[in-house]
Write a protein that holds these residues in place. Structure first.
Motif, short mmCIF file in Angstrom:
data_model
loop_
_atom_site.label_atom_id
_atom_site.label_comp_id
_atom_site.label_asym_id
_atom_site.label_seq_id
_atom_site.Cartn_x
_atom_site.Cartn_y
_atom_site.Cartn_z
N GLN A 9 -17.13 -8.35 6.66
CA GLN A 9 -16.90 -8.76 5.27
C GLN A 9 -17.66 -10.02 4.92
OE1 GLN A 9 -13.10 -6.65 4.23
NE2 GLN A 9 -15.21 -6.17 3.97
N GLY A 10 -17.84 -10.91 5.89
CA GLY A 10 -18.58 -12.13 5.62
C GLY A 10 -17.86 -13.37 6.11
N TYR A 11 -18.52 -14.50 5.89
CA TYR A 11 -18.01 -15.79 6.33
C TYR A 11 -17.30 -16.49 5.18
CZ TYR A 11 -18.09 -20.66 7.90
OH TYR A 11 -17.75 -21.94 8.23
N ASP A 12 -16.09 -16.97 5.43
CA ASP A 12 -15.32 -17.72 4.45
C ASP A 12 -15.41 -19.20 4.85
OD1 ASP A 12 -13.28 -19.14 3.08
OD2 ASP A 12 -12.08 -17.31 2.90
N PHE A 13 -16.26 -19.94 4.15
CA PHE A 13 -16.52 -21.34 4.48
C PHE A 13 -15.24 -22.18 4.41
CE2 PHE A 13 -17.58 -25.70 3.27
CZ PHE A 13 -18.45 -26.04 4.29
N ASN A 14 -14.42 -21.96 3.40
CA ASN A 14 -13.21 -22.76 3.20
C ASN A 14 -12.19 -22.57 4.31
OD1 ASN A 14 -14.08 -23.98 0.77
ND2 ASN A 14 -13.50 -22.15 -0.36
N ARG A 15 -12.09 -21.37 4.82
CA ARG A 15 -11.13 -21.07 5.89
C ARG A 15 -11.76 -21.11 7.28
NH1 ARG A 15 -9.01 -15.64 4.01
NH2 ARG A 15 -7.79 -15.70 5.92
N VAL A 18 -14.76 -15.70 10.03
CA VAL A 18 -15.54 -14.52 9.66
C VAL A 18 -14.55 -13.38 9.53
CG1 VAL A 18 -17.30 -12.87 10.39
CG2 VAL A 18 -17.68 -15.31 10.75
N GLU A 19 -14.57 -12.72 8.39
CA GLU A 19 -13.67 -11.62 8.13
C GLU A 19 -14.38 -10.30 8.42
OE1 GLU A 19 -10.80 -13.09 4.64
OE2 GLU A 19 -12.91 -13.02 4.07
N ALA A 32 -9.93 -11.18 11.29
CA ALA A 32 -10.72 -12.40 11.12
C ALA A 32 -10.81 -13.10 12.47
CB ALA A 32 -10.08 -13.32 10.09
N SER A 34 -11.83 -17.09 13.99
CA SER A 34 -12.16 -18.47 13.63
C SER A 34 -13.54 -18.82 14.18
CB SER A 34 -11.12 -19.44 14.19
OG SER A 34 -11.23 -19.52 15.60
N THR A 35 -14.18 -19.75 13.49
CA THR A 35 -15.49 -20.21 13.97
C THR A 35 -15.33 -20.93 15.30
OG1 THR A 35 -15.30 -22.21 12.62
CG2 THR A 35 -16.48 -20.35 11.66
#
Length: 91
Positions: A9-15, A18-19, A32, A34-35
């Motif tokens: 789905q992509g990377y969520d910068f705020n959270r 990577v989903e 998801a 975590s980085t």
């Protein structure tokens, strides 16, 4: 039967995750990672935000295998995401 590969789905910068999705038969399971977990897996800390999806793709096999295992170990609910953190890979 393990979960099957779904979509990135992509990377969520705020959270800082990577989903992605996995499939339990025909049902979509939101997931998801975590980085921090990806950094631990890869032994790297200098990954830029625009490189996170590429990092996921390099680690995809091990991430999806662990997501599938966690889903079945925890009897996850289809409406709740499977979220992988660094400690999920130390088991």
């Amino acid at each position: 039967m393990p979960l099957q590969r779904g979509e990135v789905q992509g990377y969520d910068f705020n959270r800082m995750i990577v989903e992605f999705t996995m499939l339990n038969q025909s049902k979509v399971v939101p997931c998801a990672i975590s980085t921090a977990a990806m950094d631990d897996l890869e032994g790297s800390r200098d990954v830029r935000p625009d490189q996170r999806v590429d990092q996921f793709m390099r680690l995809r096999e091990v991430i999806e295998e662990r997501a599938s295992r966690k889903f079945f170990e925890e009897k996850a609910q289809a409406d709740r995401p499977v979220v992988l953190r660094a400690n999920d890979f130390s088991k």
